[in-house]
Design a protein around this motif. Sequence first.
Motif, short mmCIF file in Angstrom:
data_model
loop_
_atom_site.label_atom_id
_atom_site.label_comp_id
_atom_site.label_asym_id
_atom_site.label_seq_id
_atom_site.Cartn_x
_atom_site.Cartn_y
_atom_site.Cartn_z
N ALA A 95 0.85 -1.19 0.00
CA ALA A 95 0.00 0.00 0.00
C ALA A 95 0.88 1.24 0.00
CB ALA A 95 -0.93 0.01 1.21
N LEU A 96 0.64 2.13 -0.96
CA LEU A 96 1.35 3.41 -1.02
C LEU A 96 0.39 4.51 -0.58
CD1 LEU A 96 3.48 3.49 -4.29
CD2 LEU A 96 4.12 2.78 -2.01
N ASP A 97 0.78 5.24 0.44
CA ASP A 97 -0.03 6.36 0.94
C ASP A 97 0.54 7.64 0.35
OD1 ASP A 97 -1.87 7.76 2.29
OD2 ASP A 97 -1.18 7.26 4.31
N LEU A 98 -0.21 8.25 -0.56
CA LEU A 98 0.25 9.45 -1.25
C LEU A 98 -0.54 10.66 -0.80
CD1 LEU A 98 0.45 7.95 -4.86
CD2 LEU A 98 2.30 8.12 -3.19
N LEU A 99 0.13 11.78 -0.77
CA LEU A 99 -0.51 13.05 -0.44
C LEU A 99 -0.27 14.01 -1.60
CD1 LEU A 99 -2.00 14.75 1.73
CD2 LEU A 99 0.24 15.53 2.50
N THR A 100 -1.34 14.56 -2.15
CA THR A 100 -1.22 15.45 -3.29
C THR A 100 -1.73 16.84 -2.91
OG1 THR A 100 -3.40 15.25 -4.31
CG2 THR A 100 -1.86 13.44 -4.66
N ALA A 101 -1.44 17.78 -3.77
CA ALA A 101 -1.96 19.13 -3.59
C ALA A 101 -3.27 19.30 -4.34
CB ALA A 101 -0.94 20.16 -4.06
N GLY A 102 -3.81 18.20 -4.85
CA GLY A 102 -5.07 18.29 -5.58
C GLY A 102 -6.25 18.02 -4.66
N SER A 103 -7.36 17.71 -5.25
CA SER A 103 -8.56 17.41 -4.48
C SER A 103 -9.22 16.17 -5.09
CB SER A 103 -9.52 18.60 -4.50
OG SER A 103 -10.71 18.31 -3.79
N ALA A 138 -7.00 15.22 -1.59
CA ALA A 138 -5.56 15.28 -1.39
C ALA A 138 -4.94 13.91 -1.17
CB ALA A 138 -5.24 16.19 -0.19
N GLU A 139 -5.74 12.95 -0.75
CA GLU A 139 -5.20 11.65 -0.38
C GLU A 139 -5.44 10.62 -1.47
OE1 GLU A 139 -7.56 11.20 3.05
OE2 GLU A 139 -6.07 12.07 4.41
N ILE A 140 -4.41 9.86 -1.79
CA ILE A 140 -4.53 8.76 -2.74
C ILE A 140 -3.87 7.54 -2.10
CG2 ILE A 140 -3.95 7.89 -5.02
CD1 ILE A 140 -3.75 10.71 -6.03
N LEU A 141 -4.59 6.45 -2.07
CA LEU A 141 -4.05 5.20 -1.55
C LEU A 141 -3.99 4.20 -2.69
CD1 LEU A 141 -3.13 3.72 1.04
CD2 LEU A 141 -5.45 2.85 1.22
N VAL A 142 -2.78 3.78 -3.05
CA VAL A 142 -2.59 2.81 -4.12
C VAL A 142 -2.27 1.47 -3.48
CG1 VAL A 142 -1.22 2.16 -6.12
CG2 VAL A 142 -1.78 4.56 -5.73
N GLN A 154 -7.52 4.51 -4.28
CA GLN A 154 -8.62 5.10 -3.52
C GLN A 154 -8.31 6.58 -3.29
OE1 GLN A 154 -9.40 3.08 0.14
NE2 GLN A 154 -11.25 4.24 0.61
N ARG A 155 -9.24 7.44 -3.68
CA ARG A 155 -9.04 8.88 -3.56
C ARG A 155 -9.94 9.42 -2.47
NH1 ARG A 155 -6.25 10.97 -7.82
NH2 ARG A 155 -5.73 9.44 -9.42
N PRO A 199 -12.65 2.30 -3.22
CA PRO A 199 -11.53 1.90 -4.09
C PRO A 199 -12.01 1.62 -5.51
CG PRO A 199 -11.45 0.73 -1.98
CD PRO A 199 -12.78 1.43 -2.02
N ALA A 200 -11.20 2.01 -6.47
CA ALA A 200 -11.51 1.81 -7.89
C ALA A 200 -10.32 1.12 -8.54
CB ALA A 200 -11.81 3.14 -8.57
N PRO A 201 -10.51 0.49 -9.70
CA PRO A 201 -9.36 -0.12 -10.39
C PRO A 201 -8.27 0.90 -10.66
CG PRO A 201 -11.42 -0.85 -11.38
CD PRO A 201 -11.79 0.24 -10.41
N PHE A 202 -7.04 0.48 -10.49
CA PHE A 202 -5.89 1.36 -10.70
C PHE A 202 -5.85 1.79 -12.16
CE2 PHE A 202 -1.36 2.08 -11.61
CZ PHE A 202 -1.07 2.99 -10.60
N ASP A 203 -5.77 3.10 -12.38
CA ASP A 203 -5.78 3.65 -13.75
C ASP A 203 -4.37 3.56 -14.32
OD1 ASP A 203 -6.09 5.01 -16.08
OD2 ASP A 203 -7.38 6.55 -15.24
N VAL A 204 -4.09 2.41 -14.92
CA VAL A 204 -2.73 2.16 -15.43
C VAL A 204 -2.35 3.19 -16.49
CG1 VAL A 204 -1.26 0.49 -16.61
CG2 VAL A 204 -2.95 -0.29 -14.94
N GLU A 205 -3.27 3.50 -17.39
CA GLU A 205 -2.97 4.41 -18.49
C GLU A 205 -2.61 5.80 -17.99
OE1 GLU A 205 -5.10 6.13 -22.56
OE2 GLU A 205 -6.02 4.51 -21.40
N ALA A 206 -3.39 6.30 -17.04
CA ALA A 206 -3.14 7.65 -16.53
C ALA A 206 -1.80 7.74 -15.83
CB ALA A 206 -4.27 8.08 -15.59
N TRP A 207 -1.51 6.76 -14.97
CA TRP A 207 -0.25 6.80 -14.22
C TRP A 207 0.95 6.51 -15.12
CZ3 TRP A 207 0.48 8.47 -9.32
CH2 TRP A 207 -0.63 8.63 -8.50
#
Length: 858
Positions: free
Chosen positions: A131-139, A141-145, A163-164, A169-177
């Motif tokens: 599990a990767l706990d990410l913090l972004t400046a977007g909205s 702000a939290e993303i859990l991969v 998970q935003r 939780p939603a399928p990981f968006d491989v294309e976007a990342w």
Amino acid sequence: MRTETDDATGSLARLLEDGPAADPEVVAVVRAALDDIEQPAPAAGAPRHDGIYLRGIAVRGFRGIGRESVLRLSPGPGLTLVVGRNGSGKSSFAEAAELALTGANRRWEGRSAAWREGWRNLHAPGETRIALDLLTAGSPAEILVRAAWPAEAELTAPEWTEQRGAADPAPFDVEAWSALLALHRPFLSYSELGSLIDGRPSDLFDALHRLLGLDELTAAQERIRARRLTLERAARASRALRTELAGALERTADTRAVELAALLRTPDPEIAAVEAALTGADDTADVAGLRGLVRLAVPAPVVVRAAVQRLERAGAEVARYATGNAEADLRTLELLRRARSHAGDADCVCPLCGAGQLDAAWRAATDIAIGELAARVAGLAEARAELRRAAAALRSLPQPVPDELVAPGRRPVDTAAVARAWTRWAALRFDDGADDDPALPERVRTAYTRLVDELEHVRRGTRTELERLDEVWAPLVPRLTAWITGARLVEADSAELRTVKRAEEWLKAAAGILRDERMAPLQETARWVWQTLRQQSNVELGAVRLQGSAGTARRVLLDVTVDEVDGAALGVMSQGELHALGLSLFLPRATAERSPFRFVLIDDPVQAMDPAKVDGLATVLAEVARSRQVVVFTHDERLAEAVRRMQLDARVLEVQRRERSVVEVRTVSDPVRRYLADARSLMHTRQLPPAIATELVATCCRSALEAAGLARARRSLLAGGMGHAEVERRVSAAQTTRAMVALAVMGVDGKVDDLNAHLAATEGGWAVDVLRDATAGAHVPIDRGMRALIADTERLVARLAADLDGSADRPPGRRAAANGGAARDRGGRAGGQQGRADAGERGANGAPRRRPSPPRAR
């Protein structure tokens, strides 16, 4: 370190106006190539590009980690060293983060299958998860991969989700990342350091070219190049086919071929003349008429058979219903309907007898009679209607005799019999017999069968005649026709080909100018990194240039010299120097301003480096950490020692592995701890006069409060959705200790004047007192002992380090019960921040800290 780039098309527009001269046709081709480039729409799940920090890595059952272990990180700029002996599990965290976000691991690429077979930990049967706990400046702000592998799953088949915020939780968006990671990959393993230099030359070229924001120009170049190649291939193919056809015609014993061969042998044959000769040859030989006879067609047997059978079925239905009474009833019904229509809704005299009255009573009785009669004769009426439709459909099948059979003129094939058969067939179209004539179906069958037989006989004779006429000529006709079509296109495209060639040369030169402009700041940063890392090395790094373009050999040229002598310096560089050079190329790419990732993870960069280069590495990493979250994994104590000796701000985490792959992480050092440790050391330094010791202890306490305050401010502002640039502006504007603490505990809307009241209400008066004493004690005597000041500072620092909802100790990937289960772990321990006050820029002995100053990219 920044690499700012403007829009490529905007820069190209400037070059179109102010750059190398280009005629209007060239300008139009270049603009069209740029306009035709499809701009991909942002993926719905694409992360915001305002800054992505890494807050934690939770691992279970992967590589050297058995039961779940969590590496908590401070989500903001700063340097974190993760240390531990070989086999402690520290690299498992780095590889897990890379695998969870990219789906692959560069360390394993190109290796044998044995490298991938041991990815599951033997001491943790069952599910493997990361599990990767990410913090972004977007909205949000939290993303859990999350990446999870059931017990029997292969490495390449994880259950991958993201998970935003509080969303499901939603399928990981491989294309976007993948699109982001391809350009700004924030991971660097030890095995990659060497491959950055000795890998495929085109890979590094393409990565730098994309980083420079020149993808649109490359795409435009490729479109123009592809168009040029298409036009050139068409012209070459036309010339080759013309030469081949001329030779084949010269070898053909046919008068038609002689004229065409002479026309094709001319240097620039007239296409219209060739086409006229080809058409005239067919006319003279009556080939067109013969081909017309072959193309004659009549309705398919299945169609005629179906029409005849339909008529016969309809006749049978009429015969079934047509009894004497039914016929009389049908005639009566028709008569009554006409009378009823004549009467309408008003009374009138009977039009037949002239005496009777068609009044309301009559109309009512007649309506009843009509209904009863209609019901009795419905079957007969429908059968007669279908009979009429079937007869009409059958009579529509015969078509008039075609011109190929009746036009005057000589014909190589006798068509008289088929013309007579077709005439009889066509006559059925106007057959005046009754629809229920039982002989009609047979007449149709007879006429159709005769016509089909005669037509097939004529076709066979016509084909034989065509074969006789075109035994050699026929194969050449379609090839000649194809050449004429292609030659016309080549002729029409000749002007475009000349323009496209000029446009390609112009765009190649313009792209080179833009590439050099944009490469300059990145090159400057790479040279600074190398200059800092190359301690005591005789190798000098000069220009870093990109050579080649789309469709050609591409590589990155490194101008390196040894003792000021040009040559193949890469061949004589040590492994440590090659790794330092690899870092010089990786860091400018990973820390480009346009990168959405505000973190970099580097695994084992110290290996093969001599002590002098380790000092340079520490300096570079500390400088990068001013604007990025830098996490370095190393088993080599030299880097941590260099950071301590040079008094660089860093947080040091130690990874220990116990029996059965139990991995634990503990904090060894961070700026807040170091400031407090310095304060305790000063308190016990007997050589210092008490007044000076108290002043220095207060300075260290103040620096600890500043570091803790800035860490919390960055964390909370980023978690609130504020952009990275705005966060840094707010942090930089907090010039005093009280301003830093106010920003941390009250946010951007808080006022420094309200800080005491806020602390008193939320923490108590002790917090107001310790902040006052730590701030003032660096300048004036205070009425508090050093031991008490340190203890209360530690207490306030702990409160600042705690998250707003008190969930700092939860591992990443766990949901809290607060806020309806939607709250996320937002914190970690304070660390990785720089003090802003004067004391924060000095060590425990009061000496100024060493602050490297790299060149700033334009």
